[in-house]
Motif scaffolding. Sequence first.
Motif, PDB file in Angstrom:
ATOM      1  N   THR A  96     -18.983  10.468  58.301  1.00 14.17           N
ATOM      2  CA  THR A  96     -17.932   9.507  58.391  1.00 14.17           C
ATOM      3  C   THR A  96     -18.313   8.106  58.285  1.00 14.17           C
ATOM      4  OG1 THR A  96     -17.141  10.884  60.225  1.00 14.17           O
ATOM      5  CG2 THR A  96     -16.058   8.797  60.023  1.00 14.17           C
ATOM      6  N   LEU A  97     -19.494   7.657  58.588  1.00 12.20           N
ATOM      7  CA  LEU A  97     -19.901   6.134  58.454  1.00 12.20           C
ATOM      8  C   LEU A  97     -19.940   6.035  56.918  1.00 12.20           C
ATOM      9  CD1 LEU A  97     -22.694   5.282  61.197  1.00 12.20           C
ATOM     10  CD2 LEU A  97     -20.294   4.464  60.886  1.00 12.20           C
ATOM     11  N   LEU A  98     -20.761   7.039  56.206  1.00 11.99           N
ATOM     12  CA  LEU A  98     -20.856   6.855  54.884  1.00 11.99           C
ATOM     13  C   LEU A  98     -19.662   6.744  54.047  1.00 11.99           C
ATOM     14  CD1 LEU A  98     -23.901   8.910  54.104  1.00 11.99           C
ATOM     15  CD2 LEU A  98     -23.890   6.538  54.019  1.00 11.99           C
ATOM     16  N   LYS A 102     -15.199   3.765  51.592  1.00  9.51           N
ATOM     17  CA  LYS A 102     -13.660   3.774  51.120  1.00  9.51           C
ATOM     18  C   LYS A 102     -13.682   2.210  50.778  1.00  9.51           C
ATOM     19  CE  LYS A 102      -9.307   4.278  51.437  1.00  9.51           C
ATOM     20  NZ  LYS A 102      -8.316   5.373  50.538  1.00  9.51           N
ATOM     21  N   SER A 103     -14.417   1.283  51.225  1.00 16.02           N
ATOM     22  CA  SER A 103     -14.486  -0.189  51.056  1.00 16.02           C
ATOM     23  C   SER A 103     -14.586  -0.367  49.367  1.00 16.02           C
ATOM     24  CB  SER A 103     -15.260  -0.978  51.596  1.00 16.02           C
ATOM     25  OG  SER A 103     -16.678  -0.588  51.527  1.00 16.02           O
ATOM     26  N   GLY A 126      -7.759  -1.813  37.343  1.00 17.62           N
ATOM     27  CA  GLY A 126      -6.617  -2.059  36.569  1.00 17.62           C
ATOM     28  C   GLY A 126      -5.340  -1.168  37.361  1.00 17.62           C
ATOM     29  N   GLY A 127      -5.758  -0.402  38.216  1.00 14.64           N
ATOM     30  CA  GLY A 127      -4.774   0.230  38.965  1.00 14.64           C
ATOM     31  C   GLY A 127      -4.000  -0.605  39.853  1.00 14.64           C
ATOM     32  N   ASN A 128      -2.799  -0.339  40.524  1.00 19.34           N
ATOM     33  CA  ASN A 128      -2.024  -1.129  41.289  1.00 19.34           C
ATOM     34  C   ASN A 128      -1.774  -0.694  42.487  1.00 19.34           C
ATOM     35  OD1 ASN A 128      -0.451  -3.232  42.285  1.00 19.34           O
ATOM     36  ND2 ASN A 128       1.548  -2.405  41.289  1.00 19.34           N
ATOM     37  N   GLY A 129      -2.165  -1.591  43.545  1.00 16.09           N
ATOM     38  CA  GLY A 129      -2.068  -1.106  45.006  1.00 16.09           C
ATOM     39  C   GLY A 129      -2.442  -2.104  45.863  1.00 16.09           C
ATOM     40  N   GLY A 130      -2.821  -1.953  47.073  1.00 16.40           N
ATOM     41  CA  GLY A 130      -3.221  -2.932  48.082  1.00 16.40           C
ATOM     42  C   GLY A 130      -4.205  -2.565  49.094  1.00 16.40           C
ATOM     43  N   VAL A 131      -4.696  -3.680  49.719  1.00 16.61           N
ATOM     44  CA  VAL A 131      -5.614  -3.029  50.808  1.00 16.61           C
ATOM     45  C   VAL A 131      -4.949  -2.896  52.154  1.00 16.61           C
ATOM     46  CG1 VAL A 131      -7.428  -4.440  49.616  1.00 16.61           C
ATOM     47  CG2 VAL A 131      -6.124  -5.622  51.266  1.00 16.61           C
ATOM     48  N   PHE A 132      -3.785  -2.965  52.193  1.00 12.77           N
ATOM     49  CA  PHE A 132      -3.003  -2.710  53.394  1.00 12.77           C
ATOM     50  C   PHE A 132      -3.277  -1.386  53.925  1.00 12.77           C
ATOM     51  CE2 PHE A 132       0.314  -2.735  56.487  1.00 12.77           C
ATOM     52  CZ  PHE A 132       0.965  -3.765  56.578  1.00 12.77           C
ATOM     53  N   GLY A 133      -3.233  -0.288  53.014  1.00  4.84           N
ATOM     54  CA  GLY A 133      -3.402   1.117  53.477  1.00  4.84           C
ATOM     55  C   GLY A 133      -4.755   1.433  53.657  1.00  4.84           C
ATOM     56  N   PRO A 134      -5.774   1.103  52.705  1.00  5.16           N
ATOM     57  CA  PRO A 134      -7.038   1.206  52.985  1.00  5.16           C
ATOM     58  C   PRO A 134      -7.520   0.540  54.313  1.00  5.16           C
ATOM     59  CG  PRO A 134      -6.698   0.658  50.667  1.00  5.16           C
ATOM     60  CD  PRO A 134      -5.555   0.371  51.457  1.00  5.16           C
ATOM     61  N   SER A 135      -6.947  -0.573  54.624  1.00  6.56           N
ATOM     62  CA  SER A 135      -7.533  -1.090  56.108  1.00  6.56           C
ATOM     63  C   SER A 135      -7.325  -0.414  57.126  1.00  6.56           C
ATOM     64  CB  SER A 135      -6.703  -2.678  56.134  1.00  6.56           C
ATOM     65  OG  SER A 135      -6.808  -3.412  55.173  1.00  6.56           O
ATOM     66  N   LEU A 136      -5.891   0.447  56.999  1.00 11.51           N
ATOM     67  CA  LEU A 136      -5.849   1.417  57.959  1.00 11.51           C
ATOM     68  C   LEU A 136      -6.636   2.419  58.017  1.00 11.51           C
ATOM     69  CD1 LEU A 136      -1.595   1.518  58.094  1.00 11.51           C
ATOM     70  CD2 LEU A 136      -3.222   0.215  59.343  1.00 11.51           C
TER      71      LEU A 136
END
Length: 599
Positions: free
Chosen positions: A331-333, A338-339, A349-359
């Motif tokens: 899980t730690l790895l 994920k970051s 080049g992909g489109n998205g945000g860090v909002f979801g990854p933050s969660l």
Amino acid sequence: MANFKKTFYKKIDHINQWRMRKVSNRNFIIILAFLVGIVGGLMASVLKRLTHFIATSIQNDIDWKLKYSLYLVFPLIGILLSVLFVRKFIKGKKIEHGITPIIYAISRKGSRLDPSNIYSQVVTSAITVGFGGSCGLEAPVALGGSSIGSNIARFFGLQYKEVTMLLACGAAAGIAGAFNSPLAGMIFAIEILLPEFSIPVFIPLLISSAMASVVSRLLYSEPLFTNFNSYWQVSALFFYLLMAVLIGLYTVYFARVSVVVNQWFRKIKNPYNKVWVSGVALGLMILIFPALYGEGYLTIQQILNGQFNAIVKNSLFSEYHNIGFVVFGYTLLTLFGKSFAALFTLNGGGNGGVFGPSLVMGGLLGFAFSYGINLTGLAELNVPNFVVAGMAGALSGIMHAPLTGMFLIAEVTGGYTLMVPLMLVCSISYLINRTMLKHSIYTKVLAESGDLISYEDKDRSVLSMMRIKYVLETNFVILRPDETPKSRQHDIIHSKRNIFPIVSHDGKFIGIVNSEYLFSILLGELDGLDTTFEKLAQKPNDIVVIHESMESVMSKMNKEDTWILPVLGPEQKYLGFVSKSSVFNKYRALLIRQGHYLE
């Protein structure tokens, strides 16, 4: 066609004139807030449905034997399709990412956003995430919603403060529609976009958020997380505080890694090379850590459901899924993976945000912390509670938005019984990040370039809104280097200015000469009546470049106690002068505008 456009705009202008006579701006904003909320909720629903359709199609309609290997190339395909769409169909050939463009629009562009964001954000983010890109949909939907609000306001000819208000309504509608969380949508708009607000802004934001949530529930009712009810124990308070410190430090790590990764990808000039680098790297990471595929919410939901070993079960190490310390280490790895996966997706080049990854990162950290404590036997912690608190803490620290993190997680998980731990974790995580990093991941770049309005320093924030071209003064008598005071006597005497620029015939700046010196020559007090201006030219105390920041200009003026400085363009071309009086006049105008800002 030209006549049709002219007639159409004339009709719109007549309608606006009638509206301004019959309906006050404040009431009209309320009406438009309903419209922005409905359209914003519709856009959020379309984005979620399109993403779900793409993800379901490629996962369920492909032969099982090929599926696992294709998972490794799907993100690359998604990023490539996103880049191709931008280069083919976006006029500017460049797509904006995340929340930063919204803040920049408020600070520097009169709250104007390109209408292409409304459809381009939906298409490119749906392709990116639907094909497994490791980022979130929330930032694109906020940017798309902001564009809806901005362009509706501009369509009706509203002024800066109303455009800003509806832009914020659009962002709130996007977040509310994406998460089915109207309260979080409103708080997000206030905390991130309108840090200096007054009570009246609540009403339009509430309306837009509520309408977007209603539309989203009608068109796409699938919740982000299954609600759960769980009470927290006071005896676990110490562990919540300890986890909050760890999350705060992790958010600092993520912010610094984002800068490093961004610098890596800036060195790659060819956009398709970026696609290959990010796509191949993502494929390799997903091979080792399958939880990095897509947004990652499924993994968090499995943990909330009590399937603590699910993160290992679906990996190459599935045979060790019953060994607790393997689950903890893996899980730690995955957390640190994920970051990089999110940042590679966005910078490639992909489109998205860090909002979801933050969660997701916060949830994984909360799980690793509580699960690890339980393994040691020091305590028996409620793992889902710490997962929920971790999500809120990570969002709070990374975005510098503790209220958004707290209320968003409480709404989407139903975890209102955890309000006290959420408050503490969000506050501590935010304070640690804010202490070590003055600006959030969204505002750092803008702050460094001087494009961020800071409400902590009014003078600097107002100066940062100015551009030299808007205070440039050009009504000066230009003297040529081969001319003499005698030949230009008439122009010098009748000039209303006390300074004269000396400029070559090809426009290059040579120097200046003041009126007092020239009058002394013309009156015979000094020699030089037939001396060329090239020889009479004096060097100014300093010069200003047209794209220089106003803070720098004022610093130069104050340093030399100078009231006026010449402004030059490329290749030392003379453009005019900038004076303290013109800057002060503009300063007063901007202060008045800010004074009326969202009254």
